[in-house]
Design a protein around this motif. Structure first.
Motif, PDB file in Angstrom:
ATOM      1  N   MET A   1       0.959  -1.198   0.137  1.00 47.88           N
ATOM      2  CA  MET A   1      -0.128  -0.033  -0.055  1.00 47.88           C
ATOM      3  C   MET A   1       0.898   1.059   0.242  1.00 47.88           C
ATOM      4  N   ASN A   2       0.463   2.010  -0.822  1.00 47.74           N
ATOM      5  CA  ASN A   2       1.344   3.312  -0.914  1.00 47.74           C
ATOM      6  C   ASN A   2       0.812   4.410  -0.173  1.00 47.74           C
ATOM      7  N   SER A   3       1.625   5.515   0.010  1.00 42.16           N
ATOM      8  CA  SER A   3       1.251   6.520   0.910  1.00 42.16           C
ATOM      9  C   SER A   3      -0.006   7.410   0.604  1.00 42.16           C
ATOM     10  N   VAL A   4      -0.352   7.372  -0.701  1.00 38.82           N
ATOM     11  CA  VAL A   4      -1.647   7.951  -1.179  1.00 38.82           C
ATOM     12  C   VAL A   4      -2.855   7.151  -0.843  1.00 38.82           C
ATOM     13  N   GLU A   5      -2.789   5.776  -1.039  1.00 42.82           N
ATOM     14  CA  GLU A   5      -3.813   4.871  -0.439  1.00 42.82           C
ATOM     15  C   GLU A   5      -3.946   4.946   1.008  1.00 42.82           C
ATOM     16  N   ARG A   6      -2.860   4.902   1.704  1.00 45.56           N
ATOM     17  CA  ARG A   6      -3.075   5.259   3.338  1.00 45.56           C
ATOM     18  C   ARG A   6      -3.779   6.454   3.634  1.00 45.56           C
TER      19      ARG A   6
END
Length: 68
Positions: A1-6
């Motif tokens: 999971m990348n930072s945008v998804e988080r």
């Protein structure tokens, strides 16, 4: 999971009503429990392990045969 998804996930949590946060916390606890559990063996080894077969040092074969 990348930072945008988080970040999207955090924003979604922040929009939930307070009444839903306890349910979300419970679900997160459940997910963590699943992650922490040892991975089950595949196939018949898994079935034998959950049935508890072979876990005893006592041989019940003869005793069971005598009942028949």
């Amino acid at each position: 999971m990348n930072s945008v998804e988080r970040q999207k996930l955090l924003e979604a949590v922040n929009t939930l009503p307070d009444e839903s946060l306890l349910e979300l916390a419970t679900f997160i606890d459940y997910l963590q429990y699943k992650v922490d559990q040892p991975k089950p063996k595949s196939g018949s080894d898994f079935l034998i392990s959950i049935a508890g077969l072979g876990a005893s040092d006592v041989d019940h074969t003869e005793a069971e045969s005598e009942k028949i």
